[in-house]
Design a protein around this motif. Sequence first.
Motif, mmCIF file in Angstrom:
data_model
loop_
_atom_site.group_PDB
_atom_site.id
_atom_site.type_symbol
_atom_site.label_atom_id
_atom_site.label_comp_id
_atom_site.label_asym_id
_atom_site.label_seq_id
_atom_site.Cartn_x
_atom_site.Cartn_y
_atom_site.Cartn_z
ATOM 1 N N ALA A 103 1.088 -1.419 -0.127
ATOM 2 C CA ALA A 103 0.221 0.059 0.062
ATOM 3 C C ALA A 103 0.685 1.403 0.070
ATOM 4 N N PRO A 104 0.268 2.405 -0.526
ATOM 5 C CA PRO A 104 1.198 3.557 -0.782
ATOM 6 C C PRO A 104 1.458 4.155 0.851
ATOM 7 N N GLU A 105 2.351 5.142 0.896
ATOM 8 C CA GLU A 105 2.978 5.410 2.424
ATOM 9 C C GLU A 105 1.685 6.204 2.983
ATOM 10 N N THR A 106 0.764 6.730 2.296
ATOM 11 C CA THR A 106 -0.496 7.508 2.901
ATOM 12 C C THR A 106 -1.504 6.376 3.537
ATOM 13 N N ILE A 107 -1.560 5.154 3.102
ATOM 14 C CA ILE A 107 -2.340 4.124 3.604
ATOM 15 C C ILE A 107 -1.615 3.733 4.754
ATOM 16 N N GLN A 108 -0.137 3.387 4.644
ATOM 17 C CA GLN A 108 0.630 2.974 5.841
ATOM 18 C C GLN A 108 0.500 3.624 6.928
ATOM 19 N N ALA A 109 0.511 5.119 6.519
ATOM 20 C CA ALA A 109 0.386 6.212 7.701
ATOM 21 C C ALA A 109 -0.834 6.040 8.571
ATOM 22 N N ALA A 110 -1.965 5.740 7.789
ATOM 23 C CA ALA A 110 -3.250 5.623 8.132
ATOM 24 C C ALA A 110 -3.367 4.331 9.336
ATOM 25 N N ALA A 111 -2.527 3.511 8.976
ATOM 26 C CA ALA A 111 -2.461 2.206 9.839
ATOM 27 C C ALA A 111 -1.747 2.579 11.135
ATOM 28 N N TYR A 112 -1.100 3.590 11.351
ATOM 29 C CA TYR A 112 -0.095 3.519 12.807
ATOM 30 C C TYR A 112 -1.310 3.776 13.792
ATOM 31 N N GLN A 113 -2.203 4.222 13.493
ATOM 32 C CA GLN A 113 -3.123 4.580 14.925
ATOM 33 C C GLN A 113 -3.701 3.045 15.146
ATOM 34 N N ILE A 114 -4.077 2.406 14.064
ATOM 35 C CA ILE A 114 -4.802 1.142 14.313
ATOM 36 C C ILE A 114 -3.762 0.116 14.971
ATOM 37 N N ILE A 115 -2.478 0.054 14.763
ATOM 38 C CA ILE A 115 -1.633 -0.957 14.937
ATOM 39 C C ILE A 115 -1.117 -0.252 16.327
ATOM 40 N N GLY A 116 -0.680 0.784 16.558
ATOM 41 C CA GLY A 116 -0.202 1.199 17.846
ATOM 42 C C GLY A 116 -1.083 1.592 18.845
ATOM 43 N N ASP A 117 -2.265 2.473 18.773
ATOM 44 C CA ASP A 117 -3.325 2.803 19.586
ATOM 45 C C ASP A 117 -4.585 1.897 19.540
ATOM 46 N N LYS A 118 -4.766 1.148 18.842
ATOM 47 C CA LYS A 118 -5.941 0.360 18.546
ATOM 48 C C LYS A 118 -7.292 1.391 18.389
ATOM 49 N N ARG A 119 -7.135 2.064 17.536
ATOM 50 C CA ARG A 119 -8.138 3.021 17.244
ATOM 51 C C ARG A 119 -7.900 3.840 16.084
ATOM 52 N N ILE A 120 -9.189 4.282 15.440
ATOM 53 C CA ILE A 120 -9.045 5.013 14.271
ATOM 54 C C ILE A 120 -9.860 6.371 14.504
ATOM 55 N N GLY A 121 -9.127 7.282 14.596
ATOM 56 C CA GLY A 121 -9.769 8.629 14.991
ATOM 57 C C GLY A 121 -10.190 8.599 16.214
ATOM 58 N N GLU A 122 -11.609 9.110 16.482
ATOM 59 C CA GLU A 122 -12.334 8.795 17.516
ATOM 60 C C GLU A 122 -12.808 7.690 17.838
#
Length: 373
Positions: A103-122
């Motif tokens: 996946a492009p870096e923009t998609i990988q960046a969106a995965a940061y929160q899912i992997i690290g914080d187990k959340r997506i936005g709010e």
Amino acid sequence: MALDLEVTPKALSKILEYAIKQDSPVFIEGKPGIGKSSIVKQVCQKFDINLIDLRLLHFETVDLRGLPSVSDGTTKWNRPDWFPVNVPLGKKTLIFLDEINAAPETIQAAAYQIIGDKRIGEHILPEGTLVWAAGNSIDDHAVVYQTPSPLRSRWTRIKVKADPLEWQDWAMDNLIDSRIIAYLHEKPNYLTDFDRIEEPSFATPRGWEILSKYLTNGIADSSNSESIDLFLHIAAGTVGENIGGDFVTYCKYFHGIPRVEDVLEGKIEFIPIDKPSLFYGFCTSIAMRAHSSYNINNKNKWIKPIFKYANSIPDSAADIAAMIGYKAFKINGKAVLSQIQKITDKDNPIRIWMDKYQGLFIFDEDENTITKT
């Protein structure tokens, strides 16, 4: 001394079990077609984990994060449709970010929160949610982007490789065509051919599984030139020209052999010891008749005949006779042992086989298992 940092599929499964216990994010790296996604699915089935499989190569950022909307002058991000909701208490869910490094870096960046914080936005993922990822290696000539260091620092990277011996057991359990099993027993290095990864087709476990389906549908059963030519094109297009062509030649040994069922029923005697490749392939088919799919409607009809056939093999080929019984036990030990638990007669072919090869194997009749000594 350099360490071999690649693990086999069986070792990967054990590592993933530990990752479940301690709720750790994992990145599974490996070459194309070796079964990374399949291993994850098998682990989820074993532990009754709800699997949400996201193929990030096909995602846009909004697919992962959700679409925005405006309410009372405020922009909010709506929950994406893959987001787990109404999860029963105590039920685990796995968010599997497959092909993440394609996946492009923009998609990988969106995965940061899912992997690290187990959340997506709010939106916070439910308690008990696991997050794993998988992708090909950067040197595999696949569509791969280097994952950013902040993302790599959030997971445990495990590199997996195909293992011919483990694949043989998996293939028997999953009814891969016996000709493929026998061929790769004889030529285990042909399970994969990543030296030809840049060619239009090359051998992988996934490719052999695909080819097995063609064989099951009869593509190699005819010996006429037109059928062989079709088979050659299919094999070459699935596992590569060199290995595919060699396998087609190998399959010619099997033209005109008796049906396994006719041999097990005693209608035909067929013990071709003088043709080792054919003999091993045929005996693999014999052992595979222990699988539950062959016995589900006939009360384990084939179990005893399998061992009777093994016992009929001359001692000069005792290794093949031992293989038949061992594989039958591995495939369906419960069914095998069910045929001797209530029978004490000395003529039981299963008991005869067990007595003959007890020095090679350890039998656990309580656990329905067999192990090599």
